[in-house]
Design a protein around this motif. Sequence first.
Motif, PDB file in Angstrom:
ATOM      1  N   TYR A  14       0.916  -1.154   0.169  1.00 15.92           N
ATOM      2  CA  TYR A  14       0.053  -0.139   0.063  1.00 15.92           C
ATOM      3  C   TYR A  14       0.977   1.142  -0.123  1.00 15.92           C
ATOM      4  N   VAL A  17       3.269   1.400  -3.561  1.00 18.17           N
ATOM      5  CA  VAL A  17       2.226   1.612  -4.838  1.00 18.17           C
ATOM      6  C   VAL A  17       1.917   3.397  -4.684  1.00 18.17           C
ATOM      7  N   MET A  18       1.483   3.625  -3.614  1.00 20.95           N
ATOM      8  CA  MET A  18       1.038   5.182  -3.403  1.00 20.95           C
ATOM      9  C   MET A  18       2.143   6.035  -3.688  1.00 20.95           C
ATOM     10  N   ASN A  21       3.220   5.994  -7.330  1.00 20.72           N
ATOM     11  CA  ASN A  21       2.211   6.685  -8.415  1.00 20.72           C
ATOM     12  C   ASN A  21       2.388   8.426  -8.098  1.00 20.72           C
ATOM     13  N   LEU A  68      -2.405  -1.080 -11.196  1.00 20.63           N
ATOM     14  CA  LEU A  68      -2.479   0.097 -10.231  1.00 20.63           C
ATOM     15  C   LEU A  68      -1.189   0.986 -10.207  1.00 20.63           C
ATOM     16  N   LEU A 293      -1.043   3.963   3.274  1.00 17.56           N
ATOM     17  CA  LEU A 293      -1.206   4.866   2.484  1.00 17.56           C
ATOM     18  C   LEU A 293      -0.770   6.279   2.488  1.00 17.56           C
ATOM     19  N   THR A 363      -9.448   1.162  -1.215  1.00 16.53           N
ATOM     20  CA  THR A 363      -8.017   1.265  -1.278  1.00 16.53           C
ATOM     21  C   THR A 363      -7.584   1.229  -2.409  1.00 16.53           C
ATOM     22  N   MET A 367      -5.309   4.377  -4.783  1.00 16.41           N
ATOM     23  CA  MET A 367      -3.995   4.235  -5.413  1.00 16.41           C
ATOM     24  C   MET A 367      -4.045   4.453  -7.173  1.00 16.41           C
ATOM     25  N   GLU A 370      -4.388   8.258  -7.593  1.00 14.65           N
ATOM     26  CA  GLU A 370      -3.028   8.753  -7.621  1.00 14.65           C
ATOM     27  C   GLU A 370      -2.440   8.574  -8.585  1.00 14.65           C
ATOM     28  N   ARG A 371      -2.535   7.428  -9.457  1.00 16.33           N
ATOM     29  CA  ARG A 371      -2.087   7.361 -10.688  1.00 16.33           C
ATOM     30  C   ARG A 371      -2.500   8.148 -11.708  1.00 16.33           C
TER      31      ARG A 371
END
Length: 389
Positions: A14, A17-18, A21, A68, A293, A363, A367, A370-371
């Motif tokens: 979590y 990846v957040m 991005n 994601l 996150l 969740t 993500m 944010e991408r």
Amino acid sequence: MSAPTRVVIIGAGYAGVMAANRLAGSPELSGSVHVSVLNPRPEFVERIRLHELAAGTRQSATVPMRSLLHADAELIEGTAVRIDPERRRVHLSSGEATLDYDVLLYAVGSTQPTESVPAAAYGLRDPEEARRLHTRLATLDPGSTVSVVGAGATGIEAATEIAEAYPRLRLRLMSRGEIGANLSAAGKRAIVTKLARLKIETLTHTTVQRCEDSAVVTADGRTLDSACTVWTGGLGVPELASLSGLPVDEFGRLLVDDTLSCPRYPNIFGAGDAISAPREVAGHLRMSCASALPLGAHAAQNIIALLQGKERAPLSIGYMIACISLGRTSGLIQTLHADDRPRRFILRGRLAGITKERVCAMTLSWMRGERRRSGSFGWPRGPRPTPTR
């Protein structure tokens, strides 16, 4: 034209990846940064879904990572075995090539250490373990006892999910302390009531000393039948930071300051479960995706500030609710103060179950959001920092 700044993120949970991005899509860094994400597998694991996979109420707890991750973020499948902070290099397993970096984000997350799960028990560390547990549950004879050891949120969710999916089995939930100890009085009552309705036996203030193939043995000498034992306690962090000579706390978590930067190596940042930030800003944070996150987003924002020569912001993260599923048809929503203390108001029953499911789905949406637009994810401010003595 100068080469882009190399940002390497270790871990694609979590937080990782957040952060990836926010960095890869940052308009301030457009064309000036190359983001690489190192992860052992090409899928994103929804750890908050593993109990559902084990009970057979969900077919998968993974989604393709590329669904994601920002298109400009490079995904590298591999495992880090050592970080060389002096040479700014990450060594990979199996003799693979090393990864050089200018800025590193340490986001390796948490897991159940192998040694913490007894050989005769089933853990919930990854989808493979969850599927093994599902196979075992499906083959148990009617009336067999399943013991769930650990009555935190994961244990409660696992016990209720299994009890609802397998009414022919007997469920037992075992806890060293009270069940729902971090909840309000109303929250505790709601949990206990639901456990009773599902006919789940509860043993509180009970320590399991060892597990056998068909029994659990408690510290006070009792031997209790258990055809299948599920172990949900004992979260720890990988040893990568300590093996690399980085500063860590007594639990092996990377030490960072209130901007999530490692004081000894200011080009190394940390986010997620495997870091230890100053108590005055992070003493209330718990291991959870609700913490990971915003930690990932905040770390990324401070990396952007570092690369732009701007002042980095101190950490401020607060909570609003805690969500616990109680099978597929029910749940509990506990309202919280920013510092994670429970408020009086709770939501329970079917509406709480629907809310919990939507939060779990969100969740992934956060993500993906944010991408699409870096900086879109926001979170509640934390409590006023506690002054150090």
